[in-house]
Design a protein around this motif. Structure first.
Motif, mmCIF file in Angstrom:
data_model
loop_
_atom_site.group_PDB
_atom_site.id
_atom_site.type_symbol
_atom_site.label_atom_id
_atom_site.label_comp_id
_atom_site.label_asym_id
_atom_site.label_seq_id
_atom_site.Cartn_x
_atom_site.Cartn_y
_atom_site.Cartn_z
ATOM 1 N N UNK A 228 0.829 -1.196 0.000
ATOM 2 C CA UNK A 228 0.000 0.000 0.000
ATOM 3 C C UNK A 228 0.869 1.254 0.000
ATOM 4 N N UNK A 229 0.346 2.300 -0.628
ATOM 5 C CA UNK A 229 0.859 3.653 -0.458
ATOM 6 C C UNK A 229 -0.164 4.382 0.404
ATOM 7 N N UNK A 230 0.323 5.157 1.376
ATOM 8 C CA UNK A 230 -0.567 5.919 2.253
ATOM 9 C C UNK A 230 -0.611 7.349 1.742
ATOM 10 N N UNK A 231 -1.819 7.850 1.506
ATOM 11 C CA UNK A 231 -2.001 9.159 0.885
ATOM 12 C C UNK A 231 -2.933 9.996 1.749
ATOM 13 N N UNK A 232 -2.475 11.194 2.073
ATOM 14 C CA UNK A 232 -3.293 12.133 2.833
ATOM 15 C C UNK A 232 -4.079 13.009 1.875
ATOM 16 N N UNK A 233 -5.241 13.429 2.299
ATOM 17 C CA UNK A 233 -6.019 14.420 1.578
ATOM 18 C C UNK A 233 -5.949 15.712 2.398
ATOM 19 N N UNK A 234 -4.992 16.618 2.087
ATOM 20 C CA UNK A 234 -4.822 17.823 2.894
ATOM 21 C C UNK A 234 -6.072 18.685 2.979
ATOM 22 N N UNK A 235 -6.847 18.723 1.913
ATOM 23 C CA UNK A 235 -8.077 19.513 1.949
ATOM 24 C C UNK A 235 -9.036 18.963 3.004
ATOM 25 N N UNK A 236 -9.255 17.648 2.995
ATOM 26 C CA UNK A 236 -10.162 17.042 3.968
ATOM 27 C C UNK A 236 -9.610 17.178 5.387
ATOM 28 N N UNK A 237 -8.289 17.073 5.541
ATOM 29 C CA UNK A 237 -7.688 17.242 6.865
ATOM 30 C C UNK A 237 -7.897 18.655 7.392
ATOM 31 N N UNK A 238 -7.903 19.633 6.485
ATOM 32 C CA UNK A 238 -8.109 21.013 6.924
ATOM 33 C C UNK A 238 -9.559 21.256 7.355
ATOM 34 N N UNK A 239 -10.474 20.364 6.986
ATOM 35 C CA UNK A 239 -11.887 20.521 7.311
ATOM 36 C C UNK A 239 -12.278 19.858 8.638
ATOM 37 N N UNK A 240 -11.371 19.062 9.220
ATOM 38 C CA UNK A 240 -11.708 18.364 10.462
ATOM 39 C C UNK A 240 -11.085 19.087 11.656
ATOM 40 N N UNK A 241 -11.469 18.680 12.840
ATOM 41 C CA UNK A 241 -10.979 19.329 14.067
ATOM 42 C C UNK A 241 -9.500 19.027 14.288
ATOM 43 N N UNK A 242 -8.856 19.847 15.086
ATOM 44 C CA UNK A 242 -7.443 19.633 15.397
ATOM 45 C C UNK A 242 -7.258 18.341 16.197
ATOM 46 N N UNK A 243 -8.268 17.932 16.962
ATOM 47 C CA UNK A 243 -8.189 16.674 17.692
ATOM 48 C C UNK A 243 -8.143 15.492 16.723
ATOM 49 N N UNK A 244 -8.966 15.556 15.675
ATOM 50 C CA UNK A 244 -8.971 14.489 14.654
ATOM 51 C C UNK A 244 -7.645 14.472 13.905
ATOM 52 N N UNK A 245 -7.106 15.638 13.580
ATOM 53 C CA UNK A 245 -5.800 15.713 12.927
ATOM 54 C C UNK A 245 -4.728 15.070 13.803
ATOM 55 N N UNK A 246 -4.766 15.372 15.092
ATOM 56 C CA UNK A 246 -3.784 14.817 16.028
ATOM 57 C C UNK A 246 -3.941 13.308 16.155
ATOM 58 N N UNK A 247 -5.175 12.820 16.145
ATOM 59 C CA UNK A 247 -5.429 11.382 16.218
ATOM 60 C C UNK A 247 -4.826 10.676 15.004
ATOM 61 N N UNK A 248 -5.051 11.237 13.822
ATOM 62 C CA UNK A 248 -4.502 10.646 12.596
ATOM 63 C C UNK A 248 -2.980 10.685 12.633
ATOM 64 N N UNK A 249 -2.409 11.808 13.060
ATOM 65 C CA UNK A 249 -0.952 11.909 13.139
ATOM 66 C C UNK A 249 -0.379 10.853 14.077
ATOM 67 N N UNK A 250 -0.980 10.667 15.240
ATOM 68 C CA UNK A 250 -0.475 9.692 16.216
ATOM 69 C C UNK A 250 -0.502 8.279 15.638
ATOM 70 N N UNK A 251 -1.572 7.937 14.947
ATOM 71 C CA UNK A 251 -1.661 6.602 14.342
ATOM 72 C C UNK A 251 -0.565 6.424 13.293
ATOM 73 N N UNK A 252 -0.385 7.431 12.424
ATOM 74 C CA UNK A 252 0.655 7.339 11.390
ATOM 75 C C UNK A 252 2.050 7.338 12.004
#
Length: 191
Positions: free
Chosen positions: A82-106
């Motif tokens: 697999x290649x892991x691909x972020x969608x920066x536009x969608x990430x900018x639309x979610x809360x900072x808590x959700x962004x932090x959750x995704x970052x921690x998992x990655x």
């Protein structure tokens, strides 16, 4: 009474002429759009309605058989990654808590550093930013289950895998890393 009747006729005639004039403008504009600018709008529509994708077919497995045994040994196969691909536009639309959750998992799974993640977030006018390539299938499936949302997506692909390492590599040959459909030497090139 004659002046009212003639005034009514004049107003009616002006109204009809005005409507006909507006109708002529609409017809002229429709002609410009449909006939005059046909090539431009046809190209624009085609670019939005037609996409070309190249799907990578899988290469077959290669086995060898020892002349003293009747057992076959797998020496070349395909392995899904697999290649892991972020969608920066969608990430900018979610809360900072959700962004932090995704970052921690990655970060925990792929060891993505904070700077790379933040650089991807800054590109919020884009819809596609690759952050990891060729990760193992099992790791990718685990990530897919843990990150449920539209902010991260996974692109599946295949790579050529040689379970026996360099065994018979001069006979087997190899494939291109980015395009396993193209053999570059030996049996891989021939078939």
């Amino acid at each position: 009474m004659a002046t009212v009747s003639s005034r009514f006729r004049l107003m009616s005639w002006l109204l009809v002429c005005g409507v006909l004039f507006l109708f002529a403008i609409i017809i002229w504009r429709a002609f410009q759009l449909q006939i005059g600018n046909y090539d431009h709008y046809k190209a624009l529509a085609d670019s939005q309605h037609h996409s070309e994708y190249t799907f990578q077919g899988q290469r077959g497995d290669i086995y060898v058989q020892a002349h003293t045994e009747s057992k076959d040994f797998l020496v070349a196969t395909n392995r899904q990654t697999y290649d892991v691909i972020l969608d920066p536009y969608m990430l900018s639309q979610v809360s900072s808590e959700r962004q932090e959750e995704i970052f921690k998992i990655l970060q925990d799974t792929l060891e993505i550093d904070r700077e790379a993640f933040n650089q991807a977030l800054k590109k919020n006018n884009r819809r596609w930013e690759r952050v990891a390539s060729d990760i193992a299938y099992e790791v990718g499936e685990d990530l897919r289950k843990r990150i449920d949302g539209d902010e991260v997506f996974f692109e599946s692909q295949y790579e050529r895998y040689y379970p026996e390492g360099t065994f018979a590599s001069s006979v087997l040959g190899y494939t291109q890393r980015d395009d396993i459909s193209q053999g570059k030497y030996g049996i891989e090139q021939r078939y």
